[in-house]
Design an enzyme around this catalytic site. Structure first.
Site, PDB file in Angstrom:
ATOM      1  N   HIS A 387     -48.350 -40.700 -22.572  1.00  0.00           N
ATOM      2  CA  HIS A 387     -47.808 -41.297 -21.348  1.00  0.00           C
ATOM      3  C   HIS A 387     -46.575 -42.145 -21.571  1.00  0.00           C
ATOM      4  O   HIS A 387     -46.151 -42.849 -20.659  1.00  0.00           O
ATOM      5  CB  HIS A 387     -48.855 -42.173 -20.661  1.00  0.00           C
ATOM      6  CG  HIS A 387     -50.017 -41.415 -20.121  1.00  0.00           C
ATOM      7  ND1 HIS A 387     -50.074 -40.953 -18.821  1.00  0.00           N
ATOM      8  CD2 HIS A 387     -51.166 -41.028 -20.705  1.00  0.00           C
ATOM      9  CE1 HIS A 387     -51.228 -40.325 -18.631  1.00  0.00           C
ATOM     10  NE2 HIS A 387     -51.907 -40.355 -19.767  1.00  0.00           N
ATOM     11  N   LYS A 578     -43.853 -51.924  -9.071  1.00  0.00           N
ATOM     12  CA  LYS A 578     -44.316 -51.316 -10.320  1.00  0.00           C
ATOM     13  C   LYS A 578     -44.452 -52.450 -11.327  1.00  0.00           C
ATOM     14  O   LYS A 578     -44.035 -53.573 -11.054  1.00  0.00           O
ATOM     15  CB  LYS A 578     -43.322 -50.271 -10.815  1.00  0.00           C
ATOM     16  CG  LYS A 578     -41.864 -50.771 -10.842  1.00  0.00           C
ATOM     17  CD  LYS A 578     -40.891 -49.671 -11.240  1.00  0.00           C
ATOM     18  CE  LYS A 578     -40.535 -48.716 -10.116  1.00  0.00           C
ATOM     19  NZ  LYS A 578     -40.923 -47.349 -10.365  1.00  0.00           N
ATOM     20  N   ARG A 579     -45.051 -52.171 -12.504  1.00  0.00           N
ATOM     21  CA  ARG A 579     -45.109 -53.208 -13.521  1.00  0.00           C
ATOM     22  C   ARG A 579     -43.718 -53.740 -13.829  1.00  0.00           C
ATOM     23  O   ARG A 579     -42.733 -53.006 -13.755  1.00  0.00           O
ATOM     24  CB  ARG A 579     -45.768 -52.640 -14.799  1.00  0.00           C
ATOM     25  CG  ARG A 579     -47.256 -52.464 -14.691  1.00  0.00           C
ATOM     26  CD  ARG A 579     -47.977 -53.758 -14.376  1.00  0.00           C
ATOM     27  NE  ARG A 579     -47.925 -54.668 -15.484  1.00  0.00           N
ATOM     28  CZ  ARG A 579     -48.929 -54.892 -16.333  1.00  0.00           C
ATOM     29  NH1 ARG A 579     -50.083 -54.280 -16.178  1.00  0.00           N
ATOM     30  NH2 ARG A 579     -48.794 -55.748 -17.315  1.00  0.00           N
ATOM     31  N   LYS A 584     -37.600 -50.621 -16.553  1.00  0.00           N
ATOM     32  CA  LYS A 584     -37.691 -50.230 -15.139  1.00  0.00           C
ATOM     33  C   LYS A 584     -36.571 -50.860 -14.304  1.00  0.00           C
ATOM     34  O   LYS A 584     -36.325 -50.474 -13.185  1.00  0.00           O
ATOM     35  CB  LYS A 584     -39.058 -50.603 -14.567  1.00  0.00           C
ATOM     36  CG  LYS A 584     -40.218 -49.840 -15.234  1.00  0.00           C
ATOM     37  CD  LYS A 584     -41.562 -50.309 -14.693  1.00  0.00           C
ATOM     38  CE  LYS A 584     -42.749 -49.730 -15.434  1.00  0.00           C
ATOM     39  NZ  LYS A 584     -43.109 -48.356 -15.002  1.00  0.00           N
ATOM     40  N   THR A 686     -45.399 -42.493 -10.779  1.00  0.00           N
ATOM     41  CA  THR A 686     -46.248 -41.897  -9.745  1.00  0.00           C
ATOM     42  C   THR A 686     -46.053 -42.625  -8.413  1.00  0.00           C
ATOM     43  O   THR A 686     -46.270 -42.044  -7.357  1.00  0.00           O
ATOM     44  CB  THR A 686     -47.740 -41.951 -10.145  1.00  0.00           C
ATOM     45  OG1 THR A 686     -48.028 -43.253 -10.667  1.00  0.00           O
ATOM     46  CG2 THR A 686     -48.053 -40.915 -11.200  1.00  0.00           C
ATOM     47  N   LYS A 690     -45.805 -41.334  -4.339  1.00  0.00           N
ATOM     48  CA  LYS A 690     -46.470 -41.931  -3.168  1.00  0.00           C
ATOM     49  C   LYS A 690     -45.450 -42.212  -2.078  1.00  0.00           C
ATOM     50  O   LYS A 690     -45.686 -41.950  -0.893  1.00  0.00           O
ATOM     51  CB  LYS A 690     -47.198 -43.222  -3.573  1.00  0.00           C
ATOM     52  CG  LYS A 690     -48.395 -42.970  -4.471  1.00  0.00           C
ATOM     53  CD  LYS A 690     -48.868 -44.233  -5.207  1.00  0.00           C
ATOM     54  CE  LYS A 690     -49.726 -43.822  -6.407  1.00  0.00           C
ATOM     55  NZ  LYS A 690     -49.904 -44.892  -7.396  1.00  0.00           N
TER      56      LYS A 690
HETATM   57  C1  26W Z   1     -51.345 -51.799 -24.853  1.00  0.00           C
HETATM   58  C2  26W Z   1     -51.294 -50.378 -25.056  1.00  0.00           C
HETATM   59  C3  26W Z   1     -50.664 -49.625 -23.985  1.00  0.00           C
HETATM   60  C4  26W Z   1     -49.606 -48.810 -24.268  1.00  0.00           C
HETATM   61  C5  26W Z   1     -49.016 -48.065 -23.308  1.00  0.00           C
HETATM   62  C6  26W Z   1     -51.130 -49.677 -22.706  1.00  0.00           C
HETATM   63  C7  26W Z   1     -50.534 -48.922 -21.729  1.00  0.00           C
HETATM   64  C8  26W Z   1     -49.467 -48.102 -22.040  1.00  0.00           C
HETATM   65  C9  26W Z   1     -48.763 -47.273 -21.038  1.00  0.00           C
HETATM   66  C10 26W Z   1     -47.394 -46.840 -21.367  1.00  0.00           C
HETATM   67  C11 26W Z   1     -49.273 -47.062 -19.829  1.00  0.00           C
HETATM   68  C12 26W Z   1     -48.731 -46.404 -18.666  1.00  0.00           C
HETATM   69  O1  26W Z   1     -49.145 -46.803 -17.621  1.00  0.00           O
HETATM   70  N1  26W Z   1     -47.852 -45.392 -18.732  1.00  0.00           N
HETATM   71  C13 26W Z   1     -47.386 -44.771 -17.509  1.00  0.00           C
HETATM   72  O2  26W Z   1     -48.207 -43.647 -17.266  1.00  0.00           O
HETATM   73  C14 26W Z   1     -47.942 -43.106 -16.010  1.00  0.00           C
HETATM   74  C15 26W Z   1     -48.935 -41.999 -15.779  1.00  0.00           C
HETATM   75  O3  26W Z   1     -48.680 -40.925 -16.606  1.00  0.00           O
HETATM   76  C16 26W Z   1     -46.503 -42.631 -15.914  1.00  0.00           C
HETATM   77  O4  26W Z   1     -46.267 -42.184 -14.613  1.00  0.00           O
HETATM   78  C17 26W Z   1     -45.540 -43.756 -16.267  1.00  0.00           C
HETATM   79  O5  26W Z   1     -44.222 -43.272 -16.320  1.00  0.00           O
HETATM   80  C18 26W Z   1     -45.940 -44.376 -17.580  1.00  0.00           C
HETATM   81  O6  26W Z   1     -45.154 -45.522 -17.862  1.00  0.00           O
END
Ligand code: 26W
Length: 848
Positions: A387, A578-579, A584, A686, A690
């Site tokens: 991801h 978003k976060r 971003k 995502t 939406k």
């Molecule tokens: C702390 C470890 C960790 C590392 C990475 C926790 C969470 C992550 C992520 C990058 C989580 C995440 O939410 N990624 C997002 O995944 C979505 C679903 O596929 C994508 O639409 C986003 O672009 C992506 O940032």
């Protein structure tokens, strides 16, 4: 393959034969209560007075919500039992979707909708003097996730149930979910999210399926002779994993899948030596160590800080989940022949990637398989979804930590790696650098285990989440692995469930769509294309516009309730939620707001659309820069909103505590969707989907799934700007923000405004940290490079906004072309190319 040590024989059933016979019915009558209005009323009242013991004369609203939720829950129990039986039957191939995060949001409204009970429930409540909407909003969000990855898992579950796919979600029941965000004096403050305080109606504890998970201790040779590869893990601690099941109802199809969340609990065996020495209280308080494992969700969404508790969470999840799958298997088998053919374990990012080692361990040590047989099972049943491309988000665990916490799994990882490196050496003879680069355990002085490498080596399928992202994985990050095993790599573009993200959250648009094209789109989103021939119907466009205005009224109320700022629905609602993360580029959005403000105070704002800029999102508590950007936005907002010259022209708001339920109000009300990440950084996104589905127009870079949104809707219905992935990389070595500033007066004016102290509000230092980073030649996110093109694109937005007929037509085309962004499509893709499951109810059951 070798025999299992567990017996498959059923234990004697001590239950009364009457009880067994009554499974689902009682003296020939169904136990599922009827869906008619009177029966619903009776259920609600019964739960209120009998289950909850409340008195109607002083009804707490929470109790009314609960009584309704219990009444609805009763109506899915039988379907749930039947679905489980078929999913667990020996002939059903199934997927276990393992994720550290499931961002479910609220469940009541979703269950009512998917059980197709909206009208009867509404009427039953009305007759009891209540409104469905009032009760729905009393439910706390289940916020067991950070952002995109967690919400994607929740959308997947909805689509799998709606497609009748036998998929079980496996996750953790965190006692505290994603923190609540408060804003004090412009700063983010984190507050605990005690989401279980009022109890949780949507979970059923299943203590009979408790598993034991081991930590610590050491490994000894095994003398039993059971398998040459078997080892004995001894002197370990044990923690109990207690499952709590959450129902996942499909839409209108009598399917109810399961989300199984594990909760950590101490074993009943306290430390007896301490107990006997008189330390009873100390022995009991030792429980908390075990129970801490599922105490809290880690609120980081992009960097891993190597905390041992997080590692314990990961292993706890995979060990319990795999044991559970094996337990079910052994109720109808006495060996593992066929196990791999009947299971797929989908790993949501690398967080559950210890599953590769843990399934090896369970098969070899607990079920006496040989290494080779076990590896055949593991490497044909594991699948991995990536991801993110951000290097800081790629998990690495120190070898030392793994050795002390998980001595047996780490031994297995090292053996997997030894065999893998032999394969690398055969493919690239003599290339030690290649081995160092690809090794699961790094060749460093203080070695780390690269979890992505473990996941790739152990999986038959590896996918990215949008076409661009999957291409970049193959070309870049995972290129060596791609060259070794090209057949393992594939793309699965993300989606969102239209049941929550259109039908439920946008009831006015739902009604309009139902009237225009019927209701089939709820389960077949491509049907939305039937709107295309109607986009020039002026009367329809007018009604479409009126729906948007109604939704904007609802959002304006939320904004006023939370922040006190009033906004007019005549304004263009320009939204970035978003976060909070530098890549971003919320900063870009804030800088444009400053540009608009400067135009207003200089009297050069002719042609600018009146705008309400809405930004929301949580910053990881330890992410200094993201928090500085929150403060910056709040400072700019304060100056803009307090200046009388901006009246009716510009508002900027940072909405606190963004979550799933807030998005359900925001997405339907947005006019403009901000998807402005540095190209090559956002895996998919995502939220972008939406917004599109709800008819917002996108201003965006060529990043993640934006590329596919643009392709679906066409250049003329999308505000594209900014550097492409290739352009970003080509510019990077010579990047000079000051060169941009020198030739761009608009950019200079924005930066001058910041350096003049205009937005300092007593906190200039924090702001200049954020601005200076953007002005540095080393800025990895190249914010200043894209700023002029961004302002130009926003000018095109303003022009377009001035022509309401054209704008609305573009909105309609966005909704109409959003069909491919349904997770129903995503899940069909996973199923066709990875999982290969037969929908429930389509296969005759032998020995069911
Ligand atoms: C702390 C470890 C960790 C590392 C990475 C926790 C969470 C992550 C992520 C990058 C989580 C995440 O939410 N990624 C997002 O995944 C979505 C679903 O596929 C994508 O639409 C986003 O672009 C992506 O940032």
């Amino acid at each position: 393959m070798s025999k299992s040590s567990n017996s498959a024989a059923k234990p004697d059933q001590p239950y009364a034969s009457e009880l067994l016979a009554a499974n689902g019915e009682w003296h020939g009558e169904s136990l599922t209560p009827s869906d008619d209005i009177d029966a619903l009323k009776k259920s609600i009242v019964q739960h209120f007075s009998h289950t909850l013991g409340r008195d109607i004369n002083n009804a707490a609203p929470q109790a009314l919500y609960k009584a309704l939720a219990l009444a609805v829950r009763d109506r899915l129990m039988d379907q749930w039992r039947v679905t489980r039986a078929e999913t667990e039957s020996r002939d059903t191939r199934k997927t276990c979707y393992m994720s550290l995060e499931f961002l479910m949001g609220r469940s009541l409204s979703n269950a009512v909708q998917n059980l197709e009970l909206v009208e009867p429930v509404r009427q039953a409540l009305n007759q009891l003097g209540m409104e469905l909407e009032d009760l729905e909003t009393l439910e706390r969000d289940a916020g067991l996730g950070n952002g995109g990855l967690g919400r994607l898992a929740a959308c997947f579950l909805d689509s799998c149930a709606s497609l009748a796919l036998p998929v079980t979600g496996y996750g953790l029941r965190y006692r505290y979910g994603m923190f609540r965000q408060e804003i004090e004096n412009g700063h983010q403050i984190e507050k605990p999210d005690n989401w279980l305080r009022d109890g949780h109606v949507w979970e059923i504890e299943r203590p009979e399926h408790t598993c034991v998970v081991r930590f610590g201790g050491h490994v000894e040779p095994d003398n039993s002779g059971a398998s040459p590869d078997r080892r004995e893990w001894v002197t370990h601690d044990e923690v109990l994993a207690v499952p709590f099941d959450v129902p996942v109802p499909g839409h209108g199809n009598d399917i109810v899948n399961t989300l199984r969340l594990w909760s950590a609990s101490a074993t009943d065996e306290f430390d007896l030596s301490e107990f006997n020495a008189g330390g009873y209280a100390e022995a009991v308080s030792g429980k908390t160590d075990a129970e801490n494992i599922t105490m809290v969700l880690y609120p980081n969404d992009s960097s891993e800080n190597g905390k041992v508790l997080r590692l314990r969470q990961q292993y706890f999840l995979v060990s319990a989940s795999l044991q559970d799958a094996i337990r079910v298997w052994l109720t109808s088998h006495d060996n593992f022949d066929g196990f791999a053919e009947k299971h797929c374990f989908q790993m949501n990012d690398t967080h559950p990637s210890l599953a590769v080692a843990e399934l090896m361990r369970l098969l070899i040590d607990e079920h006496e398989m040989t290494w080779d047989d076990a590896w055949t099972v593991v490497s044909s049943s594991m699948a991995y979804t990536n991801h993110t491309l951000l290097p800081e988000a790629l998990e690495c665990w120190s070898l030392d930590m793994l050795q002390s916490l998980l001595p047996r799994p780490i031994e297995i990882i090292q053996e997997i790696n030894r065999r893998f490196l032999l394969q690398v050496a055969r493919e690239w003879p003599g290339d030690v650098a290649k081995q160092a680069h690809m090794s699961i355990v790094s060749f460093d002085e203080s070695p780390v285990v690269r979890m992505a490498h473990l996941a790739i080596v152990g999986s038959f399928s590896i996918n990215g989440v949008a076409q661009l992202h999957s291409d970049l994985l193959q070309k870049g990050l995972f290129n060596d692995f791609y060259r070794l095993w090209p057949e393992r790599f594939n793309n699965k573009t993300n989606g969102v469930t239209q049941r929550r993200w259109l039908a439920h959250c946008n009831p006015h648009l739902r009604a309009l769509l139902n009237e225009q094209i019927g209701t089939a789109w709820v389960n077949d989103l491509d049907q939305l294309e039937r709107i295309i021939p109607k986009v020039d119907d002026a009367a329809l466009a007018q009604r479409w516009h009126e729906v948007k205005v109604q939704n904007k009224v609802r959002l304006a109320k939320l904004v006023e309730d939370r922040t006190g700022v009033q906004v007019s629905t005549d304004m263009l609602f320009d939204v970035q939620v978003k976060r909070m993360h530098e890549y971003k580029r919320q900063l870009l959005c804030a800088m444009h707001a400053v540009h608009c403000y400067l135009q207003i105070i200089n009297g050069t704002d002719e042609g600018a659309a009146p705008r309400f800029v809405l930004i929301a999102g949580k910053a990881a508590p330890g992410y200094y820069m993201a928090k500085a950007i929150v403060k910056l936005i709040n400072n700019v907002a304060q100056v803009i909103n307090e200046d009388p010259r901006t009246k009716d022209k510009l508002r900027l708001v940072f909405l606190p505590d963004y979550n799933v339920s807030a998005m359900e109000v925001i997405a339907p009300a947005a006019d403009l969707s901000e998807q402005i990440s540095t190209a090559g950084k956002e895996a998919s996104g995502t939220g972008n989907m939406k917004f599109m589905m709800n008819g917002a127009l996108t201003i965006g870079t060529l990043d993640g799934a934006n590329v596919e949104i643009l392709e679906a809707v066409g250049e003329e219905n999308f505000f594209r700007f900014g550097l492409s992935v290739e352009e970003v990389e080509a510019l990077r070595p010579n990047y000079s923000p000051s060169a941009v500033i020198a030739v761009e007066d608009r950019v200079k004016a924005i930066l001058d405004a910041f350096s003049s102290g205009m937005f300092d509000c007593g906190d200039g230092e924090l702001l200049s940290v954020a601005i200076d980073a953007a002005c540095s030649a080393d800025d990895p996110w190249m914010t200043i490079a894209d700023l002029p093109a961004y302002i130009d694109a926003q000018d095109r937005v303003s022009q377009c906004w001035a022509d309401r007929a054209r704008w609305t037509r573009m909105c309609m085309l966005n909704t109409a072309n959003s069909g491919r962004f349904s997770t129903d499509r995503t899940m069909r893709d996973y199923n066709r190319e990875i999982w290969n499951l037969s929908p429930l109810g389509t296969q005759p059951l032998a020995n069911g």
